[in-house]
Design a protein around this motif. Structure first.
Motif, mmCIF file in Angstrom:
data_model
loop_
_atom_site.group_PDB
_atom_site.id
_atom_site.type_symbol
_atom_site.label_atom_id
_atom_site.label_comp_id
_atom_site.label_asym_id
_atom_site.label_seq_id
_atom_site.Cartn_x
_atom_site.Cartn_y
_atom_site.Cartn_z
ATOM 1 N N UNK B 603 -23.033 24.971 -17.643
ATOM 2 C CA UNK B 603 -21.792 25.442 -18.268
ATOM 3 C C UNK B 603 -20.560 24.944 -17.508
ATOM 4 N N UNK B 604 -20.727 24.829 -16.162
ATOM 5 C CA UNK B 604 -19.568 24.478 -15.327
ATOM 6 C C UNK B 604 -18.989 23.119 -15.710
ATOM 7 N N UNK B 606 -18.056 22.196 -18.491
ATOM 8 C CA UNK B 606 -16.990 22.391 -19.484
ATOM 9 C C UNK B 606 -15.740 22.852 -18.748
ATOM 10 N N UNK B 607 -14.971 21.867 -18.205
ATOM 11 C CA UNK B 607 -13.858 22.237 -17.342
ATOM 12 C C UNK B 607 -12.595 22.557 -18.115
ATOM 13 N N UNK B 608 -12.491 22.106 -19.349
ATOM 14 C CA UNK B 608 -11.261 22.282 -20.113
ATOM 15 C C UNK B 608 -10.290 21.109 -19.967
ATOM 16 N N UNK B 609 -10.600 20.148 -19.055
ATOM 17 C CA UNK B 609 -9.718 18.982 -18.905
ATOM 18 C C UNK B 609 -10.131 17.897 -19.878
ATOM 19 N N UNK B 611 -9.211 14.926 -20.220
ATOM 20 C CA UNK B 611 -9.404 13.571 -19.710
ATOM 21 C C UNK B 611 -10.780 13.396 -19.077
ATOM 22 N N UNK B 614 -13.016 12.749 -21.827
ATOM 23 C CA UNK B 614 -12.838 11.370 -22.292
ATOM 24 C C UNK B 614 -13.586 10.413 -21.384
ATOM 25 N N UNK B 615 -13.512 10.692 -20.060
ATOM 26 C CA UNK B 615 -14.188 9.815 -19.109
ATOM 27 C C UNK B 615 -15.695 9.834 -19.339
ATOM 28 N N UNK B 618 -16.516 7.924 -22.305
ATOM 29 C CA UNK B 618 -16.357 6.494 -22.026
ATOM 30 C C UNK B 618 -17.600 5.941 -21.329
#
Lengths: 99, 633
Positions: B603-604, B606-609, B611, B614-615, B618
Motif C-alpha cells: 500500500x505504501x 501509493x504515495x499520492x505524488x 510524478x 508517471x515515473x 515510464x
C-alpha cells in the motif's frame, strides 16, 4: 528527405515531453509536456503513413488530436478547480489521494 | 407365534380418537389460554382425563362385546409416498385397551390427587396442562398402529417427562435432572429410530401388521438386530441398565409426576414396546436372552439402590426400576412371560402409584421432607395414608392374596423353565430380587410409619385432605385386588392370547417358585425387622458398609457414565475445538494475516505524488518495449 529524420525528430520531441512530465512541478508545464508527447506520436504516425503509403496513420493522428482537445478541456478545468482550492498549481501539493 | 390381524373399527370404537382429543384439548386450552385459565384450569385438567377414562371404559366394553377385538381406526393418511404409506391409525386391541384403561384410570386418580397436592403452587395451571399433554402423548404411544405413530407418542411422553421433571425449574437440581432424563432418553430413542429405519429398509413398511407379517421371511439376523435395537429403546424409556441413571434424578419433579410418569405409565412404555413387538422377539432367541439379562440385572440393580436410599422417593424410584426389571424379564421369556409382564405392569400401576401418592401425602404433611430418617411414628397421625401405603406394600412384596403375589411370582417361575441353564441362574437372581424387594419396602415401612418420632422440630404432620386420600384408597383397592382379578381363571391370559400367544402349561398359582419367592420375601421382611424394626433408626445416616456407600451413589452409575462417556466426550470436544482453533482457523487466519500484512506494505507505494506514478509508468513502458524488442530479436 528520408523518413528516418521525421522519426528521429519524433523521438526527440517525445523524450523532451517525457522528461518534462517527470521533472517539472507546475501542472500547466506538465500538461504542455503531455501535449508535446502526443504530438510527437502524431508526427511518427504521419511519417509512417507517408512511408507505407496508406492513410491509417493519418486517420489515427486526427483521433489523437480530438482526444488531446478533449483532454485539454477537462484537464484545464480540473487545474482551475485545484488552483482555486489550494492556491497552487504544483502537482506535488495535490497529493491527498494516497494510502 | 402370533401375527396381528386387524379389522376396521366399528361402533363405539370409531370414536377412539376421542381418547386423544380429550387430554389434548385440555393441554391446548391450559397452555395456550395462559393466566386467564388460572382460576378454573385445574378443573378442566381433571375433567379431561376423567372423560377419556369414561370413553376408555365404553371402548373396553364395546371390545368385549365384539368378536373382532383388534380394531383399527383410520384417521388420515399421514405420509403418503408412492411405495411407502404411513397412516395415522389408532389400533384398539386387547393389549392397547389394557394400557388405555391403566393410563386414563390411574392417570385420572393421580390428577385428582394433584388438585389437592398442587393447590398451593403458583403454576398449578401449567402443571395440569403438562399432565394432560403427557396423557395425550402416552395414549398416542399405545394406540398407534405403526411404529412411526408410536414414535411420535414416544417422543411426546419424553417431552412431557422433561417438562414435568423440570417443573420447578428455579431449582437447579430439577433443571439438571430434567436435562439428564432427556439426554439419556435420547440414547434409547436412537435405538428405536434405528429400528424403524431398519424396518423401512427391510420391509418397506412400519405398520405393526406389515412388519409382523414379513419379519418371518427376513432371516434371524434382521430379527435379532430389530430386537436389540428395540431393547435399547426400551432401556432408555424404562430406565433399564445401562440407561438407568436418569430415573433416580427424575424424582426432582412433583410427586404426582413421579407417581404417574415415573412409576405407573411412561416408564412401562418400554415393556409395552417389547410385548407389542413379540412376533419379532419370537424369531430371535438371542434378542430375548438379552432382554432377560437386562431385566435381571436391572431388578437387582434397582433393588440394591432402593435398600440404601434414605430419600423416600428415590428409594421408591429404585423399586420402580427393579419392578420394571421384572416386567422386562417377563417380556424376554416369550409367550410364557408376556401375560405376566402385562399383569405385573397393570398391578404395578396400582401399587406403585399408591406408594408414590402415599409418599407425597407424607411430604405434604411434613413440609416436603423426603428423608425417611426424619419420619418415624407417622402411622398414628396419618391413618388413611398409612393403611393405603401398607396395602400397596403388601402387594409389592408379593404376600398372598395381594396383587404382587399373583403377578410377580409367575414371572420368577417362568424364568426357571426358559433359557436352559442360564434360566436357572437368572431365576435365582429374580428370587433374590424378591427378597431384596421385601427388605427395602419393609425398611421403608418401619422408617416411615413406626418407631420413634424423629421429626424436625417445626414439622406438624397431619392427614391429607379427602381429595388426596380418596385416590389413594381407590389405588389401594386396586393393589389388593388387581392381581387376583387378572390372573385367577386366566382372565388376562385368555384376553391377551390373540396378541401375545398362550403361555405353555403353568404350574398354577401356587407354584414351587412362587412359594420359594414367598419364603425369600418373608426372609427379607425378617431381616428388615431385625435391622430397622427391633432397633431404633438413627436420624443421621451411619457410614454403612461398602455396598451401602455404593448404593447411596446409585451403584456408581453416574460415575460410570461420567468416566466412560462424559470425560472422553469432553476430551474429544476439547480436541476438536483445539483442532478447529489451531488447525482450521489457524490456516485460514494465517493466510488472511499474510495477505493483510503484504498489502499493508504494498500500500505504501501509493504515495499520492503524480510524478512518481508517471515515473513508474515510464519505466514500465520502457521495460515492456525492451521485452518486446528482446522477443522480436
Amino acid at each position: 528527405m528520408s523518413p528516418i529524420h521525421y522519426v528521429a525528430l519524433s523521438v526527440i520531441l517525445f523524450v523532451i515531453g517525457g522528461v518534462g512530465v517527470l521533472v517539472r512541478r507546475n501542472a500547466i508545464v506538465v500538461f504542455m509536456c503531455i501535449e508535446l508527447m502526443l504530438n510527437a506520436c502524431n508526427l511518427a504516425f504521419v511519417a509512417f503513413a507517408r512511408m507505407h503509403g496508406n492513410l491509417d496513420g493519418q486517420v489515427i493522428a486526427f483521433f489523437v488530436m480530438v482526444v488531446a482537445a478533449a483532454e485539454v478541456v477537462v484537464g484545464l478545468a480540473i487545474l482551475m478547480a485545484i488552483f482555486r482550492a489550494r492556491r497552487s498549481a504544483s502537482v506535488d501539493d495535490a497529493n491527498l489521494l494516497k494510502y | 407365534m402370533t401375527t396381528l390381524h386387524t379389522v376396521a373399527a366399528t361402533g363405539a370404537l370409531k370414536l377412539s380418537w376421542l381418547l386423544l382429543a380429550f387430554p389434548l384439548f385440555g393441554a391446548v386450552v391450559l397452555l395456550v389460554g395462559g393466566r386467564r385459565t388460572n382460576r378454573w384450569g385445574h378443573l378442566l385438567g381433571v375433567a379431561m382425563p376423567v372423560a377419556a377414562f369414561g370413553y376408555g371404559l365404553i371402548a373396553f366394553f364395546a371390545l368385549l362385546g365384539d368378536a373382532n377385538r383388534s380394531q383399527d381406526q383410520h384417521l388420515y393418511s399421514w405420509i403418503p409416498v408412492a411405495g411407502f404409506q404411513v397412516n395415522m391409525n389408532l389400533l384398539v386391541d386387547q393389549l392397547s385397551i389394557c394400557f388405555v384403561l391403566l393410563i386414563t384410570g390411574v392417570g385420572s386418580l393421580i390428577i385428582i390427587y394433584s388438585a389437592g397436592y398442587m393447590s398451593h403452587d403458583r403454576d398449578r395451571r401449567r402443571f395440569f396442562g403438562y399432565m394432560n399433554l403427557f396423557l395425550a402423548a402416552m395414549l398416542l404411544l399405545v394406540l398407534g398402529d405403526n411404529y412411526l405413530v408410536l414414535y411420535v407418542g414416544w417422543e411426546g411422553v419424553g417431552l412431557a417427562s422433561y417438562l414435568l421433571i423440570g417443573f420447578w425449574q428455579y431449582k437447579n437440581s430439577a433443571a439438571v435432572a430434567a436435562k439428564k432424563a432427556f439426554i439419556v432418553n435420547r440414547v434409547g430413542d436412537a435405538g428405536l429410530t434405528l429400528a424403524i429405519f431398519l424396518m423401512f429398509t427391510e420391509f418397506g413398511t412400519v405398520s405393526f401388521t406389515g412388519v409382523f407379517g414379513t419379519v418371518g421371511s427376513a432371516g434371524s439376523g434382521v430379527a435379532t438386530a430389530l430386537g436389540l435395537l428395540l431393547l435399547l429403546g426400551a432401556c432408555g424409556k424404562s430406565a433399564q441398565v445401562p440407561l438407568q441413571s436418569w430415573l433416580l434424578d427424575a424424582m426432582e419433579g412433583p410427586t404426582p409426576v413421579s407417581a404417574l410418569i415415573h412409576a405407573a405409565t411412561m416408564v412401562t412404555a418400554g415393556v409395552y414396546l417389547l410385548v407389542r413387538s413379540n412376533p419379532i422377539l419370537a424369531l430371535s432367541p438371542d434378542a430375548r436372552l438379552a432382554v432377560v439379562l437386562v431385566g435381571t440385572v436391572t431388578l437387582l440393580f434397582g433393588g440394591i439402590i432402593a435398600c440404601a436410599k434414605d430419600d423416600i422417593k428415590k428409594s421408591l424410584a429404585g423399586s420402580t426400576m427393579s419392578q420394571i426389571g421384572y416386567m422386562t424379564l417377563g417380556a424376554g421369556l416369550g409367550p410364557a412371560g408376556y401375560v405376566f409382564a402385562i399383569a405385573l405392569l397393570l398391578a404395578h400401576g396400582f401399587f406403585k402409584a399408591g406408594l408414590f401418592l402415599g409418599a407425597g401425602s407424607v411430604m405434604h404433611g411434613m413440609n416436603d421432607e423426603v428423608n425417611m430418617r426424619r419420619y418415624g411414628g407417622l402411622a398414628r397421625v396419618m391413618p388413611i395414608t398409612s393403611v393405603t401405603f401398607g396395602l400397596a406394600y403388601l402387594a409389592i412384596i408379593g404376600i398372598p392374596p395381594f396383587s404382587g403375589f399373583f403377578t410377580k411370582d409367575p414371572i420368577i417361575g417362568a424364568d426357571f423353565s426358559e433359557h436352559g441353564a442360564a434360566g436357572k441362574v437368572l431365576g435365582t437372581c429374580a428370587l433374590i430380587g424378591a427378597g431384596i424387594t421385601a427388605f427395602y419396602m419393609t425398611r421403608m415401612m418401619f422408617m416411615t410409619w413406626y418407631g420413634k418420632r424423629r421429626w424436625e422440630p417445626e414439622a406438624h404432620p397431619h392427614e391429607s385432605p379427602p381429595v388426596m386420600t380418596w385416590p389413594m384408597i381407590v389405588l389401594a383397592i386396586g393393589s389388593v385386588g388387581a392381581g387376583a382379578f387378572l390372573i385367577l381363571n386366566d382372565r388376562l391370559e385368555k384376553f391377551l392370547a390373540p396378541v401375545v400367544g398362550v403361555p405353555p402349561t403353568s404350574e398354577g398359582v401356587f407354584s414351587t417358585a412362587g412359594l420359594v419367592a414367598l419364603a425369600f420375601a418373608l426372609a427379607g421382611v425378617a431381616l428388615a425387622w431385625v435391622m430397622y424394626g427391633r432397633v431404633p433408626v438413627p436420624s443421621e445416616a451411619p457410614r454403612g458398609s461398602l455396598l451401602t456407600v455404593a448404593s447411596r451413589k446409585d451403584l456408581y452409575g453416574d460415575a460410570f457414565n461420567e468416566s466412560v462417556l462424559m470425560r472422553p466426550g469432553q476430551w474429544l470436544t476439547r480436541l476438536s475445538v483445539f483442532f478447529d482453533n489451531r488447525g482450521v482457523d489457524g490456516l485460514v487466519n494465517t493466510l488472511a494475516a499474510a495477505v493483510g500484512g503484504t498489502s499493508g506494505r504494498v500500500r505504501k507505494l501509493q504515495t499520492g505524488f503524480v510524478r512518481s506514478y508517471a515515473l513508474s509508468m515510464f519505466f514500465g513502458a520502457a521495460v515492456l518495449v525492451a521485452l518486446l524488442l528482446v522477443v522480436r530479436l
